[in-house]
Design a protein around this motif. Structure first.
Motif, PDB file in Angstrom:
ATOM      1  N   LEU A  54       0.826  -1.210   0.000  1.00 44.54           N
ATOM      2  CA  LEU A  54       0.000   0.000   0.000  1.00 44.54           C
ATOM      3  C   LEU A  54       0.863   1.264   0.000  1.00 44.54           C
ATOM      4  CD1 LEU A  54      -2.778  -1.192   2.443  1.00 44.54           C
ATOM      5  CD2 LEU A  54      -3.091  -0.599   0.027  1.00 44.54           C
ATOM      6  N   MET A  55       1.957   1.233   0.727  1.00 45.21           N
ATOM      7  CA  MET A  55       2.840   2.407   0.757  1.00 45.21           C
ATOM      8  C   MET A  55       3.530   2.584  -0.599  1.00 45.21           C
ATOM      9  SD  MET A  55       1.926   3.571   3.542  1.00 45.21           S
ATOM     10  CE  MET A  55       2.870   5.054   3.405  1.00 45.21           C
ATOM     11  N   MET A  56       3.948   1.483  -1.209  1.00 45.05           N
ATOM     12  CA  MET A  56       4.570   1.579  -2.538  1.00 45.05           C
ATOM     13  C   MET A  56       3.580   2.112  -3.567  1.00 45.05           C
ATOM     14  SD  MET A  56       7.175  -1.440  -3.251  1.00 45.05           S
ATOM     15  CE  MET A  56       7.958  -0.339  -4.402  1.00 45.05           C
ATOM     16  N   ALA A  67       2.233 -14.087  -0.183  1.00 44.61           N
ATOM     17  CA  ALA A  67       3.172 -14.280  -1.297  1.00 44.61           C
ATOM     18  C   ALA A  67       2.817 -13.364  -2.467  1.00 44.61           C
ATOM     19  CB  ALA A  67       3.182 -15.746  -1.735  1.00 44.61           C
ATOM     20  N   GLU A  68       1.526 -13.230  -2.769  1.00 48.39           N
ATOM     21  CA  GLU A  68       1.104 -12.350  -3.867  1.00 48.39           C
ATOM     22  C   GLU A  68       1.453 -10.894  -3.562  1.00 48.39           C
ATOM     23  OE1 GLU A  68      -2.712 -14.893  -5.572  1.00 48.39           O
ATOM     24  OE2 GLU A  68      -3.000 -13.536  -3.870  1.00 48.39           O
ATOM     25  N   LEU A  69       1.244 -10.490  -2.322  1.00 40.26           N
ATOM     26  CA  LEU A  69       1.579  -9.114  -1.938  1.00 40.26           C
ATOM     27  C   LEU A  69       3.082  -8.871  -2.067  1.00 40.26           C
ATOM     28  CD1 LEU A  69      -0.847  -8.776   1.059  1.00 40.26           C
ATOM     29  CD2 LEU A  69      -0.903  -7.391  -1.022  1.00 40.26           C
ATOM     30  N   LYS A  70       3.872  -9.848  -1.664  1.00 44.33           N
ATOM     31  CA  LYS A  70       5.324  -9.709  -1.807  1.00 44.33           C
ATOM     32  C   LYS A  70       5.727  -9.641  -3.277  1.00 44.33           C
ATOM     33  CE  LYS A  70       6.660 -11.606   2.649  1.00 44.33           C
ATOM     34  NZ  LYS A  70       7.293 -12.680   3.395  1.00 44.33           N
ATOM     35  N   ASP A  71       5.043 -10.406  -4.127  1.00 45.48           N
ATOM     36  CA  ASP A  71       5.308 -10.331  -5.571  1.00 45.48           C
ATOM     37  C   ASP A  71       4.922  -8.964  -6.131  1.00 45.48           C
ATOM     38  OD1 ASP A  71       6.311 -12.912  -5.660  1.00 45.48           O
ATOM     39  OD2 ASP A  71       4.470 -13.804  -6.487  1.00 45.48           O
ATOM     40  N   LEU A  72       3.805  -8.413  -5.649  1.00 49.27           N
ATOM     41  CA  LEU A  72       3.397  -7.072  -6.085  1.00 49.27           C
ATOM     42  C   LEU A  72       4.443  -6.036  -5.681  1.00 49.27           C
ATOM     43  CD1 LEU A  72      -0.429  -7.143  -5.317  1.00 49.27           C
ATOM     44  CD2 LEU A  72       0.625  -6.795  -7.556  1.00 49.27           C
ATOM     45  N   VAL A  73       4.945  -6.142  -4.456  1.00 52.14           N
ATOM     46  CA  VAL A  73       5.987  -5.219  -3.991  1.00 52.14           C
ATOM     47  C   VAL A  73       7.216  -5.342  -4.885  1.00 52.14           C
ATOM     48  CG1 VAL A  73       7.629  -4.754  -2.112  1.00 52.14           C
ATOM     49  CG2 VAL A  73       5.195  -5.059  -1.611  1.00 52.14           C
ATOM     50  N   LYS A  74       7.590  -6.578  -5.171  1.00 49.30           N
ATOM     51  CA  LYS A  74       8.762  -6.816  -6.025  1.00 49.30           C
ATOM     52  C   LYS A  74       8.549  -6.174  -7.405  1.00 49.30           C
ATOM     53  CE  LYS A  74      10.062 -11.007  -5.487  1.00 49.30           C
ATOM     54  NZ  LYS A  74      10.303 -12.450  -5.642  1.00 49.30           N
TER      55      LYS A  74
END
Length: 176
Positions: A35-37, A107-114
């Motif tokens: 959300l911050m990104m 895992a999906e959220l981490k992929d979105l951040v990446k």
């Protein structure tokens, strides 16, 4: 023996709930990072700008003298405070985190951040508001020819329904 089983079961449940809490905290942290990104903390900015514009327009319409500018600033600040209490990031953040954790795995959220950390992701973040605005304008332009057609269809349907209703001023036959 039964008491030992109960204690073991309780210990397993405590460990499992601690693990679930840690998993939820990690999931929440991943959602917050995304959300911050994605600059979700700026979601309310257009609303603030619109309200400030309303106050400025009202000030201009009232033909207020320049020396009353401080009054405009005071009321705008009060409006901003009211908006903060309703849609400030501190108010939205818990619900937004829940929204994203309900709809995306950790895992999906981490992929979105990446993705958003990548050059293409950065470009998407930069360009998407402009592309979204242009898409809305394009859709609005393309919609214009359909508006009169839809309005006529609505009117035609209303006219066809109207005869089925009894006229409001018609009197029921008198009973004898």
């Amino acid at each position: 023996m039964t008491r030992l089983r109960a204690l073991c079961t309780a210990a397993v449940l405590v460990c499992a709930s601690g693990s679930a809490f840690a998993d939820q905290a990690s999931h929440n942290a991943a959602a917050e990072k995304f959300l911050m990104m994605a600059h979700a903390d700026k979601l309310g900015t257009p609303v603030y700008m619109q309200v400030q514009e309303m106050f400025a327009q009202r000030f201009a319409q009232a033909q207020a003298p320049a020396e009353k500018r401080a009054l405009l600033d005071t009321y705008t600040a009060k409006a901003n405070a009211a908006l903060d209490s309703a849609i400030g990031w501190n108010k939205l953040k818990p619900d937004m985190i829940k929204l994203y954790t309900d709809n995306f795995t950790e895992a999906e959220l981490k992929d979105l951040v990446k993705f958003y950390q990548s050059p293409l992701g950065q470009k998407v973040l930069q360009k998407m508001p402009q592309v979204t605005q242009q898409s809305a304008e394009l859709t609005q332009q393309k919609l214009q020819p359909a508006v009169p057609v839809v309005n006529k269809l609505l009117a035609d349907m209303t006219n066809e329904i109207a005869p089925a209703k009894a006229p409001a001023d018609a009197k029921a036959p008198a009973k004898k």
